[in-house]
Design a protein around this motif. Sequence first.
Motif, short mmCIF file in Angstrom:
data_model
loop_
_atom_site.label_atom_id
_atom_site.label_comp_id
_atom_site.label_asym_id
_atom_site.label_seq_id
_atom_site.Cartn_x
_atom_site.Cartn_y
_atom_site.Cartn_z
N PHE A 72 -8.02 -3.82 3.33
CA PHE A 72 -8.83 -3.87 2.11
C PHE A 72 -9.45 -2.50 1.82
CE2 PHE A 72 -12.98 -4.06 0.12
CZ PHE A 72 -12.73 -4.80 -1.03
N ALA A 73 -9.99 -1.87 2.86
CA ALA A 73 -10.65 -0.58 2.66
C ALA A 73 -9.64 0.49 2.24
CB ALA A 73 -11.37 -0.16 3.94
N ARG A 74 -8.45 0.46 2.82
CA ARG A 74 -7.41 1.40 2.38
C ARG A 74 -7.04 1.15 0.92
NH1 ARG A 74 -2.03 2.32 5.18
NH2 ARG A 74 -2.09 4.01 3.64
N THR A 75 -6.94 -0.13 0.56
CA THR A 75 -6.60 -0.50 -0.81
C THR A 75 -7.66 0.00 -1.78
OG1 THR A 75 -5.41 -2.48 -0.05
CG2 THR A 75 -6.11 -2.46 -2.35
N ALA A 76 -8.93 -0.22 -1.44
CA ALA A 76 -10.02 0.22 -2.32
C ALA A 76 -10.05 1.75 -2.43
CB ALA A 76 -11.36 -0.30 -1.80
N THR A 77 -9.73 2.44 -1.34
CA THR A 77 -9.69 3.91 -1.37
C THR A 77 -8.62 4.40 -2.34
OG1 THR A 77 -10.46 4.06 0.92
CG2 THR A 77 -9.35 5.99 0.01
N LEU A 78 -7.43 3.84 -2.23
CA LEU A 78 -6.33 4.25 -3.11
C LEU A 78 -6.62 3.88 -4.56
CD1 LEU A 78 -3.28 3.31 -0.89
CD2 LEU A 78 -3.99 5.60 -1.55
N ALA A 79 -7.25 2.71 -4.77
CA ALA A 79 -7.63 2.33 -6.13
C ALA A 79 -8.62 3.34 -6.70
CB ALA A 79 -8.23 0.93 -6.13
N GLY A 80 -9.53 3.82 -5.85
CA GLY A 80 -10.47 4.85 -6.28
C GLY A 80 -9.77 6.14 -6.66
N ASP A 81 -8.74 6.52 -5.87
CA ASP A 81 -7.99 7.74 -6.20
C ASP A 81 -7.32 7.61 -7.57
OD1 ASP A 81 -8.69 8.75 -3.73
OD2 ASP A 81 -6.75 8.29 -2.79
N ILE B 77 0.84 -1.20 0.00
CA ILE B 77 0.00 0.00 0.00
C ILE B 77 0.88 1.25 0.00
CG2 ILE B 77 -1.56 1.38 1.42
CD1 ILE B 77 -2.97 -1.21 2.22
N GLU B 78 1.91 1.25 0.84
CA GLU B 78 2.80 2.42 0.89
C GLU B 78 3.57 2.57 -0.42
OE1 GLU B 78 2.39 4.53 3.28
OE2 GLU B 78 0.95 3.09 4.10
N ARG B 79 3.97 1.46 -1.02
CA ARG B 79 4.65 1.53 -2.33
C ARG B 79 3.70 2.10 -3.39
NH1 ARG B 79 6.41 -4.20 -3.82
NH2 ARG B 79 7.58 -3.18 -5.49
N ALA B 80 2.43 1.72 -3.31
CA ALA B 80 1.44 2.23 -4.27
C ALA B 80 1.24 3.73 -4.09
CB ALA B 80 0.12 1.49 -4.11
N VAL B 81 1.26 4.20 -2.85
CA VAL B 81 1.12 5.64 -2.59
C VAL B 81 2.27 6.40 -3.25
CG1 VAL B 81 1.23 7.41 -0.79
CG2 VAL B 81 -0.17 5.37 -0.45
N LEU B 82 3.49 5.90 -3.10
CA LEU B 82 4.65 6.55 -3.70
C LEU B 82 4.58 6.51 -5.23
CD1 LEU B 82 7.50 5.26 -1.34
CD2 LEU B 82 6.55 7.57 -1.46
N ALA B 83 4.16 5.36 -5.78
CA ALA B 83 4.05 5.23 -7.24
C ALA B 83 2.99 6.19 -7.78
CB ALA B 83 3.72 3.80 -7.62
N ALA B 84 1.87 6.30 -7.07
CA ALA B 84 0.81 7.20 -7.52
C ALA B 84 1.25 8.66 -7.46
CB ALA B 84 -0.44 7.00 -6.66
N ALA B 85 2.06 9.01 -6.46
CA ALA B 85 2.55 10.38 -6.35
C ALA B 85 3.40 10.76 -7.55
CB ALA B 85 3.36 10.55 -5.07
N GLY B 86 4.07 9.77 -8.14
CA GLY B 86 4.85 10.00 -9.35
C GLY B 86 4.08 9.73 -10.62
N GLN B 87 2.77 9.55 -10.50
CA GLN B 87 1.88 9.27 -11.64
C GLN B 87 2.23 7.98 -12.36
OE1 GLN B 87 2.15 12.86 -10.85
NE2 GLN B 87 0.20 12.13 -10.04
N ASN B 88 2.84 7.03 -11.65
CA ASN B 88 3.06 5.69 -12.21
C ASN B 88 1.81 4.87 -11.90
OD1 ASN B 88 3.93 3.23 -13.13
ND2 ASN B 88 5.92 3.32 -12.11
N PHE B 89 0.72 5.20 -12.60
CA PHE B 89 -0.59 4.64 -12.29
C PHE B 89 -0.63 3.13 -12.49
CE2 PHE B 89 -2.11 9.04 -13.65
CZ PHE B 89 -2.25 9.47 -12.34
N THR B 90 0.02 2.64 -13.55
CA THR B 90 -0.05 1.21 -13.87
C THR B 90 0.58 0.38 -12.76
OG1 THR B 90 0.00 1.67 -16.24
CG2 THR B 90 0.58 -0.56 -15.54
#
Length: 363
Positions: free
Chosen positions: A142-151, A103-116
């Motif tokens: 799961f809820a945190r994951t779904a929230t980030l996926a929504g973002d 989840i934390e890795r996904a947050v960092l990837a999203a911050a750099g717009q590495n959406f895939t």
Amino acid sequence: MASVSEWSGVEAKALRLASRRSVREFAADLGVAVRTVSNWERLGESTRPRPDTQAILDTALSRLDPTAALRFEAVLSGDGRKVASLARGGPRLWEYETWAEDIERAVLAAAGQNFTFASDLLERWRTRWPVGELDDRGLYLFARTATLAGDLLRDRGVLVGPLSASRSYADARSVFNQLGVPRRVAQLDLSLAVVREMSGDLTGAATAYGQLAGDARLSDRDQHRARLWVGTSLDKQGLHEAAVPLMRSAIRGFDELNEPEDWGTAHQKLALLYRGAGDLEEAARMIEVAQSASGGASPMQRVRLDTARGHILLSDSASLGEGLVLLNGAAATAATYGMSHQLRAIERIRGILERGGAAVQFV
């Protein structure tokens, strides 16, 4: 060692639960059809596996490790609380840790717009276990994951439908509500209001934002964000005078909280309001303030800032060329990072400009 004199559907199900296998995995282990295992569990005591399958089940039981054998006996003991606990095929301790790390890795990837990459990290966990098999810790992740996926889906412009930001946010909201985490529920109400605004429901979004602006479940920062977004919704409806005090109130709040990114974003939105109201001088001043606060802006922030500034410049024939350069650069960055919502907004501005009209408000 656990043993069974004759297998029925009840014992077979207990063995599957004790070994923590899905129906499909258990059927593959035994070399039988998924439908066969499903029928055993549906019919319970009234069904008996074939003699050759009974022998396979005996072998599978004999190979259980001691802890799994205890689980098998506990399931058969009829202790409802134990059965409910042992029936869960959810994550193990190390899987919880890895899930949280991803989840934390996904947050960092999203911050750099590495959406895939961010989406891949989240989906590997979001779809791994049925929600009913998760304990409270698993449900929270799961809820945190779904929230980030929504973002991520929101930033890519996938707003409505079964595989959209709104669906992901609704799933997360349901679980946080089940867990009794009111702050997270309110934050998701705020995210759902953003989706409504982005989908064009400006009146509904403004109403939702207004209710959340004074919601004690939210932090001061989130309440100020809601107040700012009431202003943007009103601005997009042409209600500029009503929007100004709300935006300025949010700016003061972000200043007091020392939130430079939100403070800059609020000035950007205020700049667009003045552009819409025809005050290009004040619009230019506000966008300069927003740019001064951008610092190490992410690609998403750069696209929004450049589009806003280009939007303002396009409103004056003397700066039309400079505005087009900025808009083209923003479009190229949006296309590179898959920011389809921003790209659509830029294309709308271009289309109206080509038809000789005033540029539309940028979302």
